[in-house]
Write an enzyme that holds these catalytic residues in place. Sequence first.
Site, PDB file in Angstrom:
ATOM      1  N   ASP A 203       0.831  -1.192   0.000  1.00 22.47           N
ATOM      2  CA  ASP A 203       0.000   0.000   0.000  1.00 22.47           C
ATOM      3  C   ASP A 203       0.874   1.255   0.000  1.00 22.47           C
ATOM      4  OD1 ASP A 203      -2.789   0.982   0.366  1.00 22.47           O
ATOM      5  OD2 ASP A 203      -1.961   1.860   2.206  1.00 22.47           O
ATOM      6  N   GLU A 266       1.778  -0.518  -4.873  1.00 18.87           N
ATOM      7  CA  GLU A 266       0.777   0.471  -5.271  1.00 18.87           C
ATOM      8  C   GLU A 266       1.554   1.763  -5.516  1.00 18.87           C
ATOM      9  OE1 GLU A 266      -3.125   2.994  -3.866  1.00 18.87           O
ATOM     10  OE2 GLU A 266      -1.517   2.549  -2.473  1.00 18.87           O
TER      11      GLU A 266
HETATM   12  C1  NOJ Z   1      -4.469   2.919  -0.825  1.00 18.71           C
HETATM   13  C2  NOJ Z   1      -5.577   1.947  -0.597  1.00 18.71           C
HETATM   14  O1  NOJ Z   1      -5.799   1.238  -1.781  1.00 18.71           O
HETATM   15  C3  NOJ Z   1      -6.757   2.751  -0.141  1.00 18.71           C
HETATM   16  O2  NOJ Z   1      -7.943   1.996  -0.129  1.00 18.71           O
HETATM   17  C4  NOJ Z   1      -6.444   3.325   1.217  1.00 18.71           C
HETATM   18  O3  NOJ Z   1      -7.496   4.156   1.649  1.00 18.71           O
HETATM   19  C5  NOJ Z   1      -5.154   4.140   1.180  1.00 18.71           C
HETATM   20  N1  NOJ Z   1      -4.106   3.502   0.435  1.00 18.71           N
HETATM   21  C6  NOJ Z   1      -4.633   4.351   2.577  1.00 18.71           C
HETATM   22  O4  NOJ Z   1      -4.128   3.166   3.095  1.00 18.71           O
END
Ligand code: NOJ
Length: 528
Positions: A203, A266
């Site tokens: 993440d 991500e």
């Molecule tokens: C990216 C995640 O995919 C999202 O759902 C989340 O709210 C934020 N990061 C914070 O962790």
Amino acid sequence: MTDARHPWWHGAVLYQLYVRSWRDADGDGYGDLRGIITRLDHLSWLGVDGIWLSPTMPSRDEDWGYDVSDYTGVHPELGTLEDLDTLIAEAAKRNLRVLLDLVPNHSSSAHPWFVDASSSRDSEHRDYYVWADPAPGGGPPNNWLDATGQSAWQWDDRTGQYYLHNFLESQPDLNWWLPAVHEEFRRILAFWFDRGVAGFRIDVAHGLYKDAELRDNPPLAEDNPLAGRFGLRPVYNANRPETHAVFRDWREIAGRYVPPRLLLGETWVAEFARLAQFYGDNDELQLAFNFPFVFAGFGAPQLSGVVAQTLASMPAGACPVWMASNHDVGRFPSRWGGDDGRKTRLGLLILATLPGTTVLYYGDEIGMSDVDVPADLQRDRMTRSGHSPRFNRDRARTPMQWDSSRSGGFTADGVTPWLPVGDGARCNVEDQCLDKASVLWLCRSLLALRHAELGGRVARYEQLPAADGQWAYRVGDLTVVASFSDQPAGIAAPIGEVLLGTSAADPPAGDSAVLRPWEGIVARTPAP
Ligand code: NOJ
């Protein structure tokens, strides 16, 4: 194949499974790990190689698991550690690998580290988080904003300093300048890798380090989901170069396992050169999500342009990643296709034939659309906070539509699912299984073709001359022609034996094919 040159994810298809919404086995209205186990056969039938589970760790669910309060546990609402072990074992029997979601940029404010850190300035874990004094004239230390557009700094009365949260107040950012934080995450990685977890989706992989001097972010002329929001470019509160050393360290840990564990970032960046940097010199992440592809318009020049730029920027041997839907950005049948079934089918063809790794989101395989969730049923706090009304993430988190019943076959009859079920009568797994002309069967055929023709490697890609409104490319021994037009139109050149087309009707022959509106075809064209 799993040797170093041909790791299992090259050419593979991953499936993002939003655990709370896939299948509820214990009848509480929330999906769970046991529920996943009962439906693993769907995934092996479909032809998926691995699943990425949305966060499974204990959490107060302010951000549905992205606020972790224990990095080595399982959220009791989703199951137990034992359930997760069983899931991994059952998945392995079907040749499916299991990836978890790791959230290293921030924890929950309920995590014992933060509880301790906010108890006093001298606490053992104080420096695990980013604390700062007010600006000289008072107020927050700088102009950084959180994901809702509010100041990213929260005043802590008890200890008289601000703490940083790039997301919600209940998600304090960890301080990656502190070696102890690195040690904690090394331990967390090993804990899960030792248990047989095949890797992590990481993440906010572009986050982690923050500018040591906490400099103000520069202004941004125009908001854009990739370049920045709320009039600021995220230059200093994320995207810092020091983060790359973390991934080099983790890659070394991942490499100690057989097969090596997978790190999929991500990587929310706009520039292709920056995206490429996450692969390092084949010593950082093995896979990095490509968000420019997600936000490209659904047209031949837009998509082919992103693909060309992505591939031109990648370091040699790197494996690109393609996805079009997820729990934040929404579902591609709605974004790309305005829910026109022909466009959904074409989108799947493109996802299934690009070189590298493809990630489907649960429901993509049946062409599930975004669901209009009424305000009183919304569960996403970032939506409900009211600061970003255009940003309703619940729309893409509704229960999997297994059948046409009221609960969509997601939970038991009479149980209210945590989010409303979409139009299950129009689109569900059971009905599509019975119809060989369905999106589901198309998706399955496409994945079978992908495995047969492009599996185990990052296939060579070459864009071909194409008629107006079409995108033609060669990938491995396949030729793909996709029409982005409302009119029927002939293809630019013969392409050989057509193996598959996206229309429910027979595909046109490859010699002098005329594509129907929004139709795509795949042909086998052996090298000359
Ligand atoms: C990216 C995640 O995919 C999202 O759902 C989340 O709210 C934020 N990061 C914070 O962790």
